[in-house]
Write an enzyme that holds these catalytic residues in place. Structure first.
Site, PDB file in Angstrom:
ATOM      1  N   ASP A 243      -0.190   6.406  -3.188  1.00  0.00           N
ATOM      2  CA  ASP A 243      -1.459   5.692  -3.258  1.00  0.00           C
ATOM      3  C   ASP A 243      -2.234   6.046  -4.524  1.00  0.00           C
ATOM      4  O   ASP A 243      -2.897   5.187  -5.114  1.00  0.00           O
ATOM      5  CB  ASP A 243      -2.278   5.940  -1.999  1.00  0.00           C
ATOM      6  CG  ASP A 243      -1.637   5.298  -0.771  1.00  0.00           C
ATOM      7  OD1 ASP A 243      -0.633   4.558  -0.916  1.00  0.00           O
ATOM      8  OD2 ASP A 243      -2.126   5.536   0.350  1.00  0.00           O
TER       9      ASP A 243
ATOM     10  N   ASP B  69      -5.980  10.636  -4.306  1.00  0.00           N
ATOM     11  CA  ASP B  69      -5.977  10.071  -2.961  1.00  0.00           C
ATOM     12  C   ASP B  69      -5.777  11.201  -1.959  1.00  0.00           C
ATOM     13  O   ASP B  69      -4.980  12.107  -2.206  1.00  0.00           O
ATOM     14  CB  ASP B  69      -4.866   9.036  -2.793  1.00  0.00           C
ATOM     15  CG  ASP B  69      -4.923   8.371  -1.428  1.00  0.00           C
ATOM     16  OD1 ASP B  69      -5.844   7.550  -1.204  1.00  0.00           O
ATOM     17  OD2 ASP B  69      -4.082   8.694  -0.573  1.00  0.00           O
TER      18      ASP B  69
ATOM     19  N   HIS C  60       0.140   4.997   2.269  1.00  0.00           N
ATOM     20  CA  HIS C  60      -0.651   6.081   2.866  1.00  0.00           C
ATOM     21  C   HIS C  60       0.001   7.435   2.655  1.00  0.00           C
ATOM     22  O   HIS C  60      -0.316   8.400   3.350  1.00  0.00           O
ATOM     23  CB  HIS C  60      -0.960   5.822   4.344  1.00  0.00           C
ATOM     24  CG  HIS C  60      -1.893   4.679   4.530  1.00  0.00           C
ATOM     25  ND1 HIS C  60      -3.242   4.765   4.250  1.00  0.00           N
ATOM     26  CD2 HIS C  60      -1.675   3.405   4.927  1.00  0.00           C
ATOM     27  CE1 HIS C  60      -3.799   3.600   4.485  1.00  0.00           C
ATOM     28  NE2 HIS C  60      -2.879   2.765   4.889  1.00  0.00           N
TER      29      HIS C  60
ATOM     30  N   MET D 121      -8.730  17.781   5.653  1.00  0.00           N
ATOM     31  CA  MET D 121      -7.956  17.104   4.610  1.00  0.00           C
ATOM     32  C   MET D 121      -6.541  17.655   4.751  1.00  0.00           C
ATOM     33  O   MET D 121      -6.341  18.864   4.725  1.00  0.00           O
ATOM     34  CB  MET D 121      -8.510  17.388   3.220  1.00  0.00           C
ATOM     35  CG  MET D 121      -7.727  16.681   2.119  1.00  0.00           C
ATOM     36  SD  MET D 121      -8.531  16.672   0.501  1.00  0.00           S
ATOM     37  CE  MET D 121      -8.580  18.402   0.086  1.00  0.00           C
TER      38      MET D 121
END
Length: 187
Positions: A165, A9, A160, A22
């Site tokens: 996750d 994730d 999150h 990212m």
């Protein structure tokens, strides 16, 4: 060749690699979720920063700039971890909405390490679920984590935070696979 299914994730500062950064990645083995990886990543200067995304993941640009790993260090650490946990097996990227997470991971891996240990081996949990329940599930909208978690009684919170996750995704994947095995055995 044996496979190592790895739940991955990512959290990002926007919608696509090249336009956004990212900023965190979490991963675990699907079949051994206690084997984990997580890091935060410094945002790339000049790329999009979505305030809406920050409200969701709770990671501030300033905190990441001060505490996050450089993208190159983060991706080298991730590749080293994947290579170690795969240990001669083929690593398979497993994601929930895998197309989103995979595009960021693949971009960063190629850009900062020069290789993607997953290649194009990716499994989308939503597609796995849809394929397993094709007669009952008739629309992509019915493949949300809420729908799947109700069917398989997964009670993990979707925070999150990338490791949380990834762990939730691994639990969902194991539940779907167990359901497939049970249906195949006539049970």
């Amino acid at each position: 060749m044996d496979e190592a299914w790895i739940s991955v994730d990512v959290e990002t500062s926007g919608p696509t690699p090249g336009t956004a950064s990212m900023i965190a990645i979490g991963a675990c083995l699907v079949d051994r979720p206690e084997i984990q990886f997580v890091t935060t990543i410094q945002p790339i200067p000049g790329l999009l920063w979505s305030e809406e995304a920050e409200r969701i993941h709770g990671l501030s640009r300033d905190r990441l700039a001060a505490e996050g790993a450089t993208p190159a260090d983060a991706m080298r650490s991730f590749v080293d971890w994947v290579d170690t946990v795969a240990a001669g097996r083929r690593p398979v990227f497993v994601g929930f909405n895998a197309t989103f997470d995979w595009m960021f991971a693949a971009d960063y891996l190629w850009r900062y390490v020069g290789r993607n240990p997953f290649g194009i081996s990716g499994l989308d949990i939503k597609a796995l679920y849809l394929g397993n329940h094709l007669g009952e599930v008739r629309a992509w909208a019915e493949t949300t984590s809420d729908h799947i978690s109700r069917r398989y009684a997964i009670s993990m919170a979707h925070t999150h935070l990338p490791l949380d996750d990834a762990l939730e995704q691994a639990a969902i994947c194991r539940a779907i696979l167990a359901g497939v095995a049970e249906a195949g055995s006539g049970g």
